[in-house]
Scaffold this active site. Structure first.
Site, PDB file in Angstrom:
ATOM      1  N   LYS A 263      -8.333   2.563  68.560  1.00  0.00           N
ATOM      2  CA  LYS A 263      -9.786   2.567  68.747  1.00  0.00           C
ATOM      3  C   LYS A 263     -10.392   1.276  68.177  1.00  0.00           C
ATOM      4  O   LYS A 263      -9.780   0.627  67.331  1.00  0.00           O
ATOM      5  CB  LYS A 263     -10.396   3.756  67.987  1.00  0.00           C
ATOM      6  CG  LYS A 263     -10.128   5.112  68.600  1.00  0.00           C
ATOM      7  CD  LYS A 263     -10.880   6.198  67.831  1.00  0.00           C
ATOM      8  CE  LYS A 263     -10.551   7.580  68.348  1.00  0.00           C
ATOM      9  NZ  LYS A 263     -11.040   7.821  69.719  1.00  0.00           N
TER      10      LYS A 263
ATOM     11  N   ARG B 178      -5.251  17.031  72.604  1.00  0.00           N
ATOM     12  CA  ARG B 178      -4.668  17.962  73.577  1.00  0.00           C
ATOM     13  C   ARG B 178      -3.193  18.214  73.295  1.00  0.00           C
ATOM     14  O   ARG B 178      -2.660  19.268  73.622  1.00  0.00           O
ATOM     15  CB  ARG B 178      -4.906  17.435  75.000  1.00  0.00           C
ATOM     16  CG  ARG B 178      -4.280  16.098  75.271  1.00  0.00           C
ATOM     17  CD  ARG B 178      -4.891  15.383  76.467  1.00  0.00           C
ATOM     18  NE  ARG B 178      -6.218  14.843  76.175  1.00  0.00           N
ATOM     19  CZ  ARG B 178      -6.997  14.232  77.053  1.00  0.00           C
ATOM     20  NH1 ARG B 178      -6.605  14.100  78.313  1.00  0.00           N
ATOM     21  NH2 ARG B 178      -8.171  13.767  76.706  1.00  0.00           N
TER      22      ARG B 178
HETATM   23  N1  BES Z   1     -11.298  12.386  68.866  1.00  0.00           N
HETATM   24  C1  BES Z   1     -11.465  11.702  70.089  1.00  0.00           C
HETATM   25  C2  BES Z   1     -12.702  12.151  70.876  1.00  0.00           C
HETATM   26  C3  BES Z   1     -14.058  11.844  70.265  1.00  0.00           C
HETATM   27  C4  BES Z   1     -14.708  10.672  70.578  1.00  0.00           C
HETATM   28  C5  BES Z   1     -14.681  12.759  69.451  1.00  0.00           C
HETATM   29  C6  BES Z   1     -15.968  10.413  70.039  1.00  0.00           C
HETATM   30  C7  BES Z   1     -15.927  12.514  68.907  1.00  0.00           C
HETATM   31  C8  BES Z   1     -16.582  11.341  69.203  1.00  0.00           C
HETATM   32  C9  BES Z   1     -10.263  11.948  70.978  1.00  0.00           C
HETATM   33  O1  BES Z   1      -9.046  12.100  70.334  1.00  0.00           O
HETATM   34  C10 BES Z   1     -10.123  10.771  71.884  1.00  0.00           C
HETATM   35  O2  BES Z   1      -9.875   9.710  71.400  1.00  0.00           O
HETATM   36  N2  BES Z   1     -10.287  10.992  73.188  1.00  0.00           N
HETATM   37  C11 BES Z   1     -10.184   9.970  74.159  1.00  0.00           C
HETATM   38  C12 BES Z   1      -9.336  10.479  75.291  1.00  0.00           C
HETATM   39  C13 BES Z   1      -8.944   9.435  76.287  1.00  0.00           C
HETATM   40  C14 BES Z   1      -7.983   8.463  75.643  1.00  0.00           C
HETATM   41  C15 BES Z   1      -8.297  10.108  77.463  1.00  0.00           C
HETATM   42  C16 BES Z   1     -11.579   9.632  74.644  1.00  0.00           C
HETATM   43  O3  BES Z   1     -12.386  10.523  74.848  1.00  0.00           O
HETATM   44  O4  BES Z   1     -11.864   8.434  74.800  1.00  0.00           O
HETATM   45 MN    MN Z   2      -8.069  10.264  69.969  1.00  0.00          MN
END
Ligand code: BES
Ligand code: MN
Ligand code: ZN
Length: 504
Positions: free
Chosen positions: A278, A352
């Site tokens: 990230k 997931r």
């Molecule tokens: N924990 C994050 C989702 C999230 C983002 C929660 C912002 C709260 C605020 C999750 O693990 C994630 O990174 N999801 C990705 C999935 C993608 C890589 C398919 C996302 O939503 O960008």
């Molecule tokens: Mn994530």
């Protein structure tokens, strides 16, 4: 904070602050408001007739009594328009008044039971909502601050009419306290920094709800390995902080006779994204990526204290998504405990993976329903807006309706989203494995995440709630909330109200 019941004789109410409320119609129909108005020679009527207080929801005006009654001050709070009045109006009015009272240095306050003179809401539900609104609004997380500790209000007394049964009010207050304490527990866990709140810490905290009817079992990495949870384990491989699988069983002794409600919660104690790293700003709130797990711990504490008459199971896979020589690569293939293989296209789609194995584990309880809560996707935040609502996905309308009803009474908003079969097709389109954990398409982000989870819910009724928009709020959200910026404890109230209503 202590909660009491007192009778309605103004001259005998010995507190520093009395909270009175008013609808936007501005009529002083509440007998007690009328009595205070008389004692203050019509001061309240004058404020209202001049339009200085309009009765808008959360609007507060303080009035000084100048020795005319024992209380030092009155806080007048708006209930909004009568036609929109519901339990959540009570939460917000009670919360706004309590915040103002604390700001003014109040220690002991008394409050009328908001709106019952005009609404269909029973006194029992009204005091429950007022208790929730008060406790949740006064929450603060000050344990790491050496200065500026907040002095909280010590006592609130609800002022009751003779014809309202004390026992109804007492049970309303009791339920409100139990629910609010469970929300505060979840908030505390989410607000803890990630150097403290590790999987082991979370497991230790969960141990504290172990009681006569609640068994808490903590599985360590080798035990999780024995369960062949390859998807779950892959996520934590890059961290030195080892994973835990937290299993909380409430009313276990009834499992033979009754099908349990199973609650599963994502608990990533910190989500860096892994090698699909990230950005710094994307990571800034990722200590809150265990909010689903925290909500499930809170809900299980509430289940036991509310004496829910059926078994409830909490499953919390807890781990940390870090970068190191042992972390997952994008392109890794892992095998979940139902033997499905998963291509890890994106190491940031880790929630997931851990939930997949938790959902497979849920099946062994022969559950009536399984509900998972997870800060699963950024696209849920984009779809609904921070602070607006959580995204609900459900295989069957029956469970969706139960949750939507609980959403009404708890005031925690959820919005149902579709589970189109095409989403599943996207997730099955891996060239090398049964499933992939992500598609390259940003626009399908939210639906495909739920479709992925659905692959692990064979044979039971299941709902998934993506709480990413609700779990952790910055100060800038325009939507009124009960409590300060930061962790909300979202889901605890929803699940508590579900467990109460579902039992009835
Ligand atoms: N924990 C994050 C989702 C999230 C983002 C929660 C912002 C709260 C605020 C999750 O693990 C994630 O990174 N999801 C990705 C999935 C993608 C890589 C398919 C996302 O939503 O960008
Ligand atoms: Mn994530
Ligand atoms: Zn995450």
């Amino acid at each position: 904070m202590k909660f009491n019941l007192i009778s309605n004789k103004i001259a005998e109410i010995d507190v520093d602050t009395i909270i009175l409320s008013i609808f936007m119609s501005n009529e002083t129909t509440n007998g007690l408001v009328h009595d205070v108005d008389l004692a203050l020679n019509g001061l309240i009527s004058e404020i209202l007739s001049r339009g200085d207080h309009k009765g808008k929801l959360r609007e507060v005006t303080e009035i000084y009594t100048n020795g005319q009654i024992p209380a030092d001050r009155i806080i007048l709070v708006g209930l909004g328009p009568e036609k929109d009045f519901n339990e959540n109006s009570i939460r917000h009015a009670a919360g706004a008044a309590a915040l103002r009272a604390r700001q003014l240095g109040s220690r002991k306050m008394a409050s009328i039971i908001h709106g019952i003179e005009k609404s269909q809401i029973s006194a029992n539900y009204a005091v429950r909502a007022a208790t929730e609104g008060t406790m949740l609004s006064l929450y603060s997380f000050g344990k790491y601050k050496s200065e500026n500790k907040i002095d909280n209000i010590e006592e609130i007394s609800f002022i009751k009419d003779e014809d309202i049964e004390s026992k109804d009010l007492i049970s309303g207050i009791e339920q409100g306290k139990i629910i609010s304490n469970a929300v505060q527990l979840a908030r505390d866990l989410v607000n803890e920094p990630p150097n403290i709140c590790t999987p082991a810490f979370l497991a230790e905290q969960a141990m504290q709800i172990d009681d006569a009817n609640t068994d808490v079992n903590i599985l360590t990495e080798s035990q999780i390995e024995n369960l062949s949870m390859g998807a779950f384990l892959s996520v934590g491989r890059g961290s030195t902080r080892k994973p835990r699988f937290i299993v909380i069983e409430y009313n276990k002794k009834l499992l033979g006779q009754m099908q349990p409600l199973v609650l599963a919660g994502k608990a990533i104690t910190f989500d860096t994204g892994g090698y699909s790293l990230k950005s710094a700003s994307g990571m800034s709130t990722m200590k809150a990526d265990m909010a689903g797990g925290a909500a499930v711990i809170g809900a299980l504490q509430a289940a036991s204290k509310l004496k829910v008459p059926y078994p409830v199971i909490g499953l919390i896979p807890a781990t940390e998504n870090m970068v190191s020589g042992t972390a997952s690569h994008p392109s890794d293939i892992v095998t979940a405990s139902n033997n499905k293989t998963i291509e890890i296209v994106n190491t940031d789609a880790e929630g997931r993976l851990i939930l997949a194995d938790a959902l497979v584990y849920a099946a062994k309880y022969n559950p009536k329903h399984v509900i998972d809560l997870a800060t699963l996707t950024g696209s849920a935040v984009i779809a609904l807006g921070e602070g607006s609502a959580a995204a609900l996905f459900a295989k069957d309308t029956n469970l969706a309706d139960l949750l939507l009803t609980a959403s009404e009474s708890s005031g925690e908003r959820i919005w149902r989203m579709p589970l189109y079969p095409e989403y599943t097709d996207w997730m099955k389109a891996s060239n090398v494995a049964d499933l992939r954990n992500s598609t390259a398409k940003r626009d399908t982000g939210i639906g495909t995440s739920a479709a992925f989870l659905q692959e692990f819910t064979e044979g039971f009724s299941w709902a998934h709630i993506d709480i990413a928009p609700m779990a952790f709020l910055s100060g800038s959200s325009v939507i009124k909330r009960l409590g300060p910026a930061g962790a909300t404890g979202f889901g605890v109230r929803l699940l508590s109200h579900l467990m109460i209503e579902y039992a009835n």
